[in-house]
Design an enzyme around this catalytic site. Structure first.
Site, PDB file in Angstrom:
ATOM      1  N   GLY A 128       0.796  -1.217   0.000  1.00  0.00           N
ATOM      2  CA  GLY A 128       0.000   0.000   0.000  1.00  0.00           C
ATOM      3  C   GLY A 128       0.828   1.266   0.000  1.00  0.00           C
ATOM      4  CB  SER A 129       3.078   2.761  -1.279  1.00  0.00           C
ATOM      5  OG  SER A 129       3.178   1.675  -2.176  1.00  0.00           O
TER       6      SER A 129
END
Length: 234
Positions: free
Chosen positions: A199-200
């Protein structure tokens, strides 16, 4: 930049090798022990439930580390491709004061844990600098995440002298950013820039003369979706 080129193809990210190996072994041991404890007992149903959950969990892990080989089939001159799979969360002019000290067109792609987390070079050219900055771990889609979160910056100059900044930003869950290029490297569209775990987002800072071809909310496919065109000149 000419379409004919040589580049490294990463078919399976080494970043996921240890996770998949030790995760798989751990799940195997847990399920084997549970089977031995519940076999021939009324509790055997618990083994089947845990087995189903384990298979699903391992499938999510493998899905996260998948690394499709993609080739941009069109002309790459003046083209900016998406550096990652995900969703456009920023597409606007901003003041960039660290590298350019002027206005830039900022386009950001947010990656959920379900997206491919391989990152591609959005343009071809020469890598001028690579730097890593420690920071916070705010939710990656927040505006302040680009500056305050831990991030890695890759500054690239095209054959026409246009400079583009690619910023890999850690998110609330992400704790590891990997960047492959080094200062002085020649880079190409189709080549992997790096990888971010869990997640980024990836920000691309372009000249304000660039023409955006996406808008907030659009879905992107890394190394396939065209984000913008550059106003190249000889």
């Amino acid at each position: 930049m000419a379409k004919t080129k040589k580049f490294k193809k990463i078919r399976l990210h080494q970043e996921g090798s240890a996770t998949m190996l030790w995760g798989g072994l751990s799940l195997l041991i847990i399920n084997a022990c549970l089977y031995l404890l519940t076999a021939n007992t009324p509790w055997i149903w618990l083994f089947w439930v845990v087995l189903a959950v384990s298979v699903g969990l391992y499938g999510v892990i493998v899905n996260f580390f998948r690394c499709p080989i993609r080739v941009f089939e069109e002309e790459t001159e003046g083209i900016v491709v998406a550096p990652a799979d995900g969703k456009i969360v920023v597409c606007e002019e901003v003041e960039e004061q660290e590298y350019f000290h002027d206005k830039r067109l900022m386009i950001s792609v947010f990656m959920s844990p379900l997206n491919v987390h391989a990152n591609w070079f959005p343009i071809g050219g020469k890598v001028l600098s690579v730097s890593h900055h420690k920071g916070n771990f705010h939710k990656a889609w927040l505006p302040k995440a680009s500056i305050e979160n831990e991030h890695a910056d890759t500054l690239i100059e095209t054959d026409h002298g246009e400079r583009v900044l690619v910023r890999q930003v850690a998110g609330a869950v992400a704790r590891r950013i990997v960047t492959y290029p080094r200062e002085g490297d020649t880079c190409y569209i189709d080549e992997h820039l790096g990888f971010i775990k869990f997640g980024s987002r990836v920000d691309v800072y372009l000249p304000v003369t660039a023409k955006p071809l996406v808008k907030i909310g659009d879905r992107t496919v890394g190394n396939e979706t065209v984000l913008a065109t550059l106003n190249t000149h000889d």
